[in-house]
Scaffold this active site. Structure first.
Site, mmCIF file in Angstrom:
data_model
loop_
_atom_site.group_PDB
_atom_site.id
_atom_site.type_symbol
_atom_site.label_atom_id
_atom_site.label_comp_id
_atom_site.label_asym_id
_atom_site.label_seq_id
_atom_site.Cartn_x
_atom_site.Cartn_y
_atom_site.Cartn_z
ATOM 1 N N GLY A 45 0.834 -1.192 0.000
ATOM 2 C CA GLY A 45 0.000 0.000 0.000
ATOM 3 C C GLY A 45 0.869 1.241 0.000
ATOM 4 C CD GLN A 50 3.553 5.763 2.516
ATOM 5 O OE1 GLN A 50 2.532 5.253 2.081
ATOM 6 N NE2 GLN A 50 4.489 5.061 3.126
ATOM 7 C CB CYS A 99 4.997 2.131 7.103
ATOM 8 S SG CYS A 99 4.609 3.661 6.241
ATOM 9 C CG LEU A 100 6.714 0.850 1.093
ATOM 10 C CD1 LEU A 100 6.301 1.158 -0.343
ATOM 11 C CD2 LEU A 100 7.796 -0.223 1.129
ATOM 12 C CG HIS A 141 -0.799 1.487 7.303
ATOM 13 N ND1 HIS A 141 0.145 1.019 8.190
ATOM 14 C CD2 HIS A 141 -0.117 2.246 6.396
ATOM 15 C CE1 HIS A 141 1.340 1.488 7.833
ATOM 16 N NE2 HIS A 141 1.204 2.232 6.742
ATOM 17 C CD GLU A 142 -1.298 2.636 2.739
ATOM 18 O OE1 GLU A 142 -0.817 3.780 2.620
ATOM 19 O OE2 GLU A 142 -0.603 1.635 2.984
ATOM 20 C CG HIS A 145 0.360 7.093 5.332
ATOM 21 N ND1 HIS A 145 1.531 7.485 5.939
ATOM 22 C CD2 HIS A 145 0.482 5.757 5.130
ATOM 23 C CE1 HIS A 145 2.325 6.445 6.098
ATOM 24 N NE2 HIS A 145 1.714 5.371 5.613
HETATM 25 CO CO CO Z 1 2.462 3.460 5.559
#
Ligand code: CO
Length: 174
Positions: A45, A50, A99-100, A141-142, A145
């Site tokens: 995701g 990001q 998370c990236l 989660h997304e 952000h």
């Molecule tokens: Co993330």
């Protein structure tokens, strides 16, 4: 095009992303770049912030199989969510998230078990999706952000302290 990932504690991750009003070629190109970047970094995701764009756009692509291979996340399986809003949430669960923007860190996070989300696709059409499995976790989660929240902020005080200490140590060695 693969874009650079914004890494914690970059202040941009704290921004509240702006609503998408125009569903044009620019937003399509953004979504395409998000997919390329997510795949290149082995993510499931990604939120636009990001890659440094403060727009309310996220993508999720849950691999078809447990085995890693290049075909497990085909582009047509990507859930593209623009202006997503959680309209229902209930129950409780927890899941080990990553998370990236916080590469290499995996921690157990408390989430709602079931969510219902209203969102727009890249053409601007409205949809509703609900889930009580991994997708429900990923959507929470997304969407976090978009509100400037990263999953490690949901950890207990002690776990958070430990993370911050280890993260600083790691940043120095990079
Ligand atoms: Co993330």
């Amino acid at each position: 095009m693969v874009r650079e990932i914004v890494v914690y504690p970059d202040k941009r991750l704290k921004l509240i992303s702006r609503k998408v009003e125009v569903f044009d070629q620019k937003i399509h190109a953004l979504l395409d770049d998000m997919y390329d970047t997510m795949i290149a970094k082995n993510g499931v995701g990604l939120a636009a912030i990001q890659i440094g764009i403060d727009l309310r756009a996220v993508i999720i692509n849950i691999p078809l199989e447990e085995i890693d291979n290049e075909h497990s996340q085909p582009k047509e399986n990507t859930l593209e969510m623009i202006n997503p809003v959680i309209i229902e949430m209930d129950g409780a669960t927890h899941f080990q998230e990553g998370c990236l923007s916080v590469p290499g860190v995996y921690e157990d996070v408390d989430r709602a078990k079931h969510v219902k989300v209203e969102y727009q696709d890249r053409a601007g059409n409205t949809h509703i999706i609900e889930d009580d499995d991994f997708l429900a976790i990923a959507m929470q989660h997304e969407i976090d952000h978009l509100e400037g929240r990263v999953f490690i902020e949901k950890l207990s005080y002690i776990k958070r302290k430990k993370f911050e200490k280890e993260w600083k140590k790691r940043q120095k060695t990079l």
